[in-house]
Write a protein that holds these residues in place. Structure first.
Motif, PDB file in Angstrom:
ATOM      1  N   ILE A   1     -20.955  53.505  91.681  1.00 45.83           N
ATOM      2  CA  ILE A   1     -21.107  53.109  90.284  1.00 45.83           C
ATOM      3  C   ILE A   1     -21.285  51.592  90.225  1.00 45.83           C
ATOM      4  N   ASP A   2     -22.174  51.163  89.352  1.00 44.45           N
ATOM      5  CA  ASP A   2     -22.458  49.744  89.202  1.00 44.45           C
ATOM      6  C   ASP A   2     -21.435  49.187  88.207  1.00 44.45           C
ATOM      7  N   LEU A   3     -20.378  48.603  88.725  1.00 43.36           N
ATOM      8  CA  LEU A   3     -19.237  48.280  87.875  1.00 43.36           C
ATOM      9  C   LEU A   3     -19.530  47.227  86.796  1.00 43.36           C
ATOM     10  N   PRO A   4     -20.226  46.136  87.101  1.00 43.60           N
ATOM     11  CA  PRO A   4     -20.512  45.194  86.014  1.00 43.60           C
ATOM     12  C   PRO A   4     -21.285  45.842  84.864  1.00 43.60           C
ATOM     13  N   ARG A   5     -22.259  46.683  85.226  1.00 46.74           N
ATOM     14  CA  ARG A   5     -23.029  47.355  84.182  1.00 46.74           C
ATOM     15  C   ARG A   5     -22.149  48.383  83.457  1.00 46.74           C
ATOM     16  N   ALA A   6     -21.319  49.064  84.218  1.00 50.41           N
ATOM     17  CA  ALA A   6     -20.393  50.016  83.585  1.00 50.41           C
ATOM     18  C   ALA A   6     -19.472  49.284  82.608  1.00 50.41           C
ATOM     19  N   GLY A   7     -19.036  48.089  83.008  1.00 47.17           N
ATOM     20  CA  GLY A   7     -18.188  47.292  82.120  1.00 47.17           C
ATOM     21  C   GLY A   7     -18.896  46.956  80.818  1.00 47.17           C
ATOM     22  N   LEU A   8     -20.192  46.656  80.930  1.00 52.17           N
ATOM     23  CA  LEU A   8     -20.955  46.360  79.709  1.00 52.17           C
ATOM     24  C   LEU A   8     -21.065  47.591  78.811  1.00 52.17           C
ATOM     25  N   TRP A   9     -21.313  48.738  79.426  1.00 46.94           N
ATOM     26  CA  TRP A   9     -21.402  49.962  78.624  1.00 46.94           C
ATOM     27  C   TRP A   9     -20.059  50.294  77.976  1.00 46.94           C
ATOM     28  N   ILE A  10     -18.995  50.046  78.714  1.00 41.93           N
ATOM     29  CA  ILE A  10     -17.656  50.269  78.138  1.00 41.93           C
ATOM     30  C   ILE A  10     -17.466  49.356  76.925  1.00 41.93           C
ATOM     31  N   GLY A  11     -17.838  48.099  77.096  1.00 40.57           N
ATOM     32  CA  GLY A  11     -17.690  47.143  75.998  1.00 40.57           C
ATOM     33  C   GLY A  11     -18.547  47.523  74.806  1.00 40.57           C
ATOM     34  N   LEU A  12     -19.779  47.925  75.087  1.00 35.87           N
ATOM     35  CA  LEU A  12     -20.689  48.291  73.993  1.00 35.87           C
ATOM     36  C   LEU A  12     -20.176  49.530  73.260  1.00 35.87           C
ATOM     37  N   GLY A  13     -19.806  50.541  74.031  1.00 34.64           N
ATOM     38  CA  GLY A  13     -19.298  51.777  73.417  1.00 34.64           C
ATOM     39  C   GLY A  13     -18.066  51.497  72.567  1.00 34.64           C
ATOM     40  N   ALA A  14     -17.176  50.678  73.114  1.00 32.18           N
ATOM     41  CA  ALA A  14     -15.944  50.378  72.374  1.00 32.18           C
ATOM     42  C   ALA A  14     -16.248  49.562  71.118  1.00 32.18           C
ATOM     43  N   THR A  15     -17.207  48.652  71.218  1.00 35.53           N
ATOM     44  CA  THR A  15     -17.555  47.837  70.043  1.00 35.53           C
ATOM     45  C   THR A  15     -18.129  48.714  68.932  1.00 35.53           C
ATOM     46  N   VAL A  16     -19.028  49.607  69.305  1.00 38.35           N
ATOM     47  CA  VAL A  16     -19.639  50.482  68.295  1.00 38.35           C
ATOM     48  C   VAL A  16     -18.585  51.404  67.694  1.00 38.35           C
ATOM     49  N   PHE A  17     -17.763  52.014  68.544  1.00 38.76           N
ATOM     50  CA  PHE A  17     -16.867  53.064  68.066  1.00 38.76           C
ATOM     51  C   PHE A  17     -15.655  52.518  67.309  1.00 38.76           C
ATOM     52  N   THR A  18     -15.059  51.452  67.837  1.00 38.38           N
ATOM     53  CA  THR A  18     -13.805  51.007  67.203  1.00 38.38           C
ATOM     54  C   THR A  18     -14.046  50.226  65.913  1.00 38.38           C
ATOM     55  N   LEU A  19     -15.259  49.707  65.735  1.00 39.78           N
ATOM     56  CA  LEU A  19     -15.500  48.899  64.530  1.00 39.78           C
ATOM     57  C   LEU A  19     -16.404  49.589  63.511  1.00 39.78           C
ATOM     58  N   PHE A  20     -16.804  50.820  63.798  1.00 38.27           N
ATOM     59  CA  PHE A  20     -17.674  51.484  62.818  1.00 38.27           C
ATOM     60  C   PHE A  20     -17.002  51.655  61.448  1.00 38.27           C
ATOM     61  N   PRO A  21     -15.645  51.633  61.363  1.00 38.28           N
ATOM     62  CA  PRO A  21     -15.047  51.747  60.022  1.00 38.28           C
ATOM     63  C   PRO A  21     -15.483  50.645  59.055  1.00 38.28           C
ATOM     64  N   VAL A  22     -16.051  49.543  59.528  1.00 37.14           N
ATOM     65  CA  VAL A  22     -16.508  48.529  58.557  1.00 37.14           C
ATOM     66  C   VAL A  22     -17.575  49.117  57.637  1.00 37.14           C
ATOM     67  N   LEU A  23     -18.225  50.186  58.070  1.00 34.06           N
ATOM     68  CA  LEU A  23     -19.278  50.793  57.254  1.00 34.06           C
ATOM     69  C   LEU A  23     -18.707  51.636  56.126  1.00 34.06           C
ATOM     70  N   ILE A  24     -17.552  52.252  56.378  1.00 31.56           N
ATOM     71  CA  ILE A  24     -17.134  53.309  55.453  1.00 31.56           C
ATOM     72  C   ILE A  24     -15.737  53.153  54.868  1.00 31.56           C
ATOM     73  N   ALA A  25     -14.839  52.541  55.600  1.00 30.66           N
ATOM     74  CA  ALA A  25     -13.435  52.580  55.162  1.00 30.66           C
ATOM     75  C   ALA A  25     -13.226  51.741  53.901  1.00 30.66           C
ATOM     76  N   SER A  26     -12.228  52.173  53.105  1.00 30.80           N
ATOM     77  CA  SER A  26     -11.876  51.362  51.937  1.00 30.80           C
ATOM     78  C   SER A  26     -11.251  50.067  52.435  1.00 30.80           C
ATOM     79  N   SER A  27     -11.289  49.056  51.620  1.00 25.59           N
ATOM     80  CA  SER A  27     -11.096  47.711  52.151  1.00 25.59           C
ATOM     81  C   SER A  27      -9.645  47.272  52.323  1.00 25.59           C
ATOM     82  N   CYS A  28      -9.038  46.768  51.261  1.00 24.30           N
ATOM     83  CA  CYS A  28      -7.738  46.110  51.432  1.00 24.30           C
ATOM     84  C   CYS A  28      -6.584  46.956  50.895  1.00 24.30           C
ATOM     85  N   SER A  29      -6.844  48.161  50.506  1.00 24.99           N
ATOM     86  CA  SER A  29      -5.776  48.993  49.937  1.00 24.99           C
ATOM     87  C   SER A  29      -4.999  49.667  51.056  1.00 24.99           C
TER      88      SER A  29
END
Lengths: 845, 97
Positions: B69-97
């Motif tokens: 496995i190409d670890l540096p590239r795998a690290g980038l994919w891990i980072g990208l996947g985590a960025t997309v998945f963990t922050l997608f609530p900015v699109l939909i979640a209610s804000s400060c309540s």
């Protein structure tokens, strides 16, 4: 011939060099053994135990002590179960019950799990990596004594009825001076921080050992998976523990000096404590799990007579876990009123972390599938792990979902979940590991029968106790209550849990008995009983302190241990024997493990015990509220650190060492990048995280906390000028410390730091009263942080000057200059940042 | 060391973006009490920039070797996947309540 040549490759220093070191001539194994034993053995008798710095001795001692604490924690859990067996339990009063459940959690987390993983890493890593000891043996010993003394302080408090009683997480305001008078909470804050010295010490040397001490040619992507897991763990410890240390120091200062960091009436916020605690607390779960997963990844292929499936995928999963675990901490705070969007971020991260965990689980299952599993005793515990941990992981995913979490929060469901994760994910693998490596620890063969019976009793006892606790929680039983007279629906569930709890304890006692019988009555075990392909078995049984008579090289890797035992014992590796009468091992480069230099280690010494005793005296004086005396107690600490550093001065031959035919390496005094520099760098990562935690506190209180109006700053022009003076003097010191290494520059750096310190002291009378508002308290805390670093920088400059005076610094010998430079740069940076932050705060408010 | 640094880039970038968006959310809620359209837009932009940063890294990261496995590239994919998945609530979640 010796060939250390760069191979073709545009990048990635993991694979850029081919190393072929010629074999040393064969010698008599017995002569080598005697020679090495004389140099590496502990001193005789009880004094020998006090002065031991060997990783084999200390690793075993860490594990044995952790097991004793596990037994004590287990006894406390039985007291809890006895109390909860009936709804109106009169076995314990509420005060004692609170102390007991707090100490149960504290002991299991801080005095059992962490030290146990430190112990197994300290004992096992040098053996697996093909070296003779950890990077800093005296630090290993210091860590052990700090752990022992910290643990004893907390146990003594329990015996005298003044143990902590606010839960293992010490939430404020419950733990502040108003709601928790007396020294109970102080025992936790100071005791745990004392013990954490051991964790930070272990993290530093595990990191350095893995990166700098692998056998020549053992590239990063070729090292045993356990080393990858421990590298991830140690990195997490370096970053995960400092927020807790920062929080503990702040809370202790609030309790001792009334600095209101967590007091909402004066601009503080109890949630700041929760953030700092869980910034540590959640990664802690993975800090505990990863080493256990590491031993699993070593044992499963051997017990299945195959190789691990998906080595690279597992390494990637470790990488993901290490980082993701720092994005989950708020899921312990879902019910504190955090906005939905923030909850959603952490909920998503909490769900996502199941993916790398599952990658490992499937890799292990796949390994078993492709191999030929053999049902030896360690495999029983491995199967127990699978059953238990997977169930705990699934309830973890349930708790990651916010609406469910709101319902189950603070109920027995969470208690059940965390025991499934911690006992499933740590205790079962550790029991498997102990039975697997017992022959290497004791040289004895197991007595069959008792271990298998113990496993079944433990498995039945565990699930009988905790499976049913999920239901108790879903029926609404809160955690940490001592009676429940109005809830008859919980009675049979609690009684059942209590009965099986005692079964579980009997199982653990049987397990301990099995190990004791093996160690005392077991027959002699032949070498490499598991026919493993790793270096840890390529040595005599039990493992001697020096591990290898000659160190393995690339040609000894990836072969069955039994094939390389004899060549290594006969000196056919590198750096054979101890012909110079000193403890030596090879230091290699980070990526491709190219031989770099030979490190000469200190011998047996009581210095770690003396230093930990001095630190212990400081802790006890703080506990007794004798703060002035406590300050004075730091003088012997500083003096002993000076003596410690003096012990690293060159005393013996500094000539290059012939490690293999026609291949000489310099000793570490002449090395460009010594282990000490690597260690200090690791320490500064931890230190920087602590500083970042303080800045996080400042930002959190400034932005999020509603609090009362911030009083107008009364800071005038004088302190601003003085603060700029601190910065200027610190930067001048940094400039001279990073210039050429000369006595004059060392002296100027020393004077610069002393001037900075004087300027800082002149600021203090002008600062706003730190008891008035949390902002002022944090500002004073940051000033104290800078002052401490300037003081240490002055001490280092003085030390370097002294080295020049003794002619220990030459053109090829750097002495303590590299450490001094690194520290001075860091001090200059934090001084600058602190000043900018303070000015920005003034301007923005 | 360079290789080890390359391995760490992806997850580190995720952590930085995660903290930036989380911090921004805290700042907006503390300052205005609600995440209105412009506030949400700022967060989405920060998130989007973060995701976009992975593109050149994935494109120009040298291929790894020495492992299945190409670890540096795998690290980038891990980072990208985590960025997309963990922050997608900015699109939909209610804000400060």
């Amino acid at each position: 011939m010796t060939d250390v040549s760069p191979a073709a490759g545009p990048q990635a220093d993991t694979a850029a060099t081919t190393i072929t070191l010629a074999a040393n001539p064969r010698q008599r194994a017995l002569r080598l053994h005697r020679e090495l034993s004389q140099v590496w053995a502990n001193d005789r008798g009880l004094w020998g135990q006090v002065t031991a710095v060997s990783h084999t001795t200390l690793g075993l001692r860490f594990m044995a002590t952790a097991f004793v604490f596990f037994a004590i924690g287990g006894i406390l859990s039985m007291l809890i179960r006895a109390q909860l067996a009936t709804p109106d339990g009169a076995f314990l009063d509420t005060e004692l019950y609170n102390q007991i459940f707090t100490m149960h959690g504290t002991i299991m987390m801080f005095l059992f799990a962490i030290p146990m993983l430190e112990g197994i890493a300290i004992w096992l890593l040098p053996k697996m990596l093909g070296t003779r000891d950890m990077a800093f043996p005296r630090l290993t010993a210091l860590g052990y004594w700090c752990y022992l003394f910290g643990g004893l302080i907390m146990l003594t408090a329990l015996l005298f009825g003044v143990a902590p009683r606010d839960g293992w997480f010490m939430y404020t305001p419950l733990s502040n001076a108003v709601f928790s008078p007396g020294i109970n909470a102080d025992v936790w804050l100071l005791g745990v921080t004392f013990v954490e010295i051991s964790a930070i010490a272990a993290a530093i040397e595990i990191t350095v050992t893995i990166l700098r001490q692998r056998a020549p040619g053992m590239r990063l992507m070729e090292m045993p998976l356990f080393a990858w897991y421990m590298l991830g763990t140690s990195a997490m410890m370096l970053v995960g523990f400092p927020p807790l240390i920062a929080g503990s120091v702040l809370l202790e200062m609030e309790r001792a000096f009334d600095w209101p960091f967590f007091d909402p009436t004066r601009g503080g916020d109890p949630l700041l404590w929760q953030h700092l605690f869980w910034l540590f607390g959640h990664p802690e779960v993975y800090i505990i799990f990863l080493p256990a997963a590491g031993v699993m990844s070593m044992m499963i292929p051997v017990l299945c007579r195959t190789t691990i499936l998906g080595y690279g995928a597992i390494v990637a999963a470790i990488l993901a876990l290490v980082f993701l675990s720092f994005g989950l901490w708020v899921h312990h705070m879902f019910t504190v009123g955090i906005p939905h969007m923030a909850l959603a971020f952490f909920s998503a991260a909490s769900v996502l972390v199941a993916v790398p965990t599952a990658v490992q689980i499937f890799a292990w299952i796949g390994t078993m599938w492709k191999g030929n599993p053999q049902l030896h005793l360690p495999m029983y515990h491995i199967l127990g792990f699978f059953l238990t941990f997977v169930m705990g992981g699934l309830t973890g995913v349930m708790l990651a979902i916010v609406p469910f979490n709101w319902q189950a929060h603070d109920t027995a469901f969470v208690t059940a979940h965390l025991h499934y994760v911690l006992i499933g994910g740590f205790v079962f693998p550790m029991m498997a590991a102990a039975t697997y490596w017992m022959p290497l620890m004791t040289g004895k063969r197991r007595i069959k029968g008792l271990g298998e019976a113990a496993f079944w009793v433990i498995l039945i006892g565990f699930h009988g106790t905790f499976f049913i606790m999920h239901l108790t929680g879903l029926l609404g039983m809160p955690r940490r209550i001592d009676v429940y007279p109005d809830n008859p629906e919980w009675i049979w569930l609690n009684l059942t849990s209590s009965i099986f709890g005692f079964v579980l304890t009997i199982g653990f006692a049987m397990y301990a008995m099995d190990l004791i019988l093996q160690a005392t009555l077991g027959k002699r075990q032949s070498r490499d009983p598991w026919q493993a392909p790793t270096l840890d078995w390529a040595m005599p049984l039990p493992a001697p302190n020096y591990n290898f008579a000659s160190l393995p090289t690339a040609r000894h890797l990836r072969r069955d241990a039994r094939e390389v035992i004899l060549p290594l014992a006969r000196g056919e590796g590198v750096l054979a024997g101890a012909p110079r009468g000193q403890r030596e091992f090879l230091v290699t480069s980070v990526g491709d493990a190219t031989p770099d230099h030979v490190a000469i280690l200190p011998g047996n010494t009581a210095l770690p015990l003396a230093l930990s005793s001095a630190i212990g005296a400081f802790v006890l004086l703080m506990l007794a509220s004798l703060y002035a005396l406590a300050g004075l107690a730091l003088l012997p600490v500083a003096a002993l650190i000076w003596v410690w550093a003096r012990g690293m001065a060159p005393q013996d031959s500094l000539h290059p060492v012939e490690v293999a035919p026609n291949f000489r390496l310099p000793v570490h005094h002449h090395a460009m990048t010594s282990l000490g520099q690597s260690g200090l760098f690791a320490l500064l990562i931890a230190n920087g995280t602590l500083y970042a935690s303080l800045l996080f506190g400042l930002a959190f209180l400034s932005v999020v906390t509603p609090g009362p109006e911030v009083p107008a700053a009364t800071v005038g022009g004088v302190p601003v000028v003085s603060a700029l003076g601190v910065l200027a003097a610190s930067l001048v010191a940094a400039q001279f410390a990073t210039a050429d290494q000369s006595a004059t520059n060392a002296l100027v750096a020393l004077v610069g730091n002393l001037v900075a310190l004087a300027a800082l002291l002149s600021v203090l009378p002008f600062l706003d009263d730190p008891t008035a508002h949390a902002r002022d308290a944090l500002r004073a805390a940051l000033a104290g942080y800078v002052g401490l670093h300037v003081l240490v920088a002055a001490g280092m400059a003085a030390f370097v000057f002294d080295q020049h005076r003794r002619s220990e610094v030459t053109a090829t010998q750097q002495g303590a200059w590299p450490a001094c430079r690194l520290w001075q740069r860091y001090t200059g940076a934090v001084t600058l940042i602190t000043l900018v932050v303070a000015i920005a705060q003034e301007v923005l408010t | 060391m360079k290789w080890l640094g390359a391995v760490l880039i992806g997850p580190t970038l995720w952590f930085a973006i995660f903290l930036a968006v989380y911090g921004l959310h805290g700042l907006i809620c503390a300052q205005w009490g609600v995440v209105d359209f412009s506030g949400r837009a700022v967060m989405i932009v920060v998130w989007g920039i973060g995701v976009a940063l992975f593109w050149p890294l994935l494109r120009y990261m040298p291929a790894g070797h020495a492992c299945s496995i190409d670890l540096p590239r795998a690290g980038l994919w891990i980072g990208l996947g985590a960025t997309v998945f963990t922050l997608f609530p900015v699109l939909i979640a209610s804000s400060c309540s």
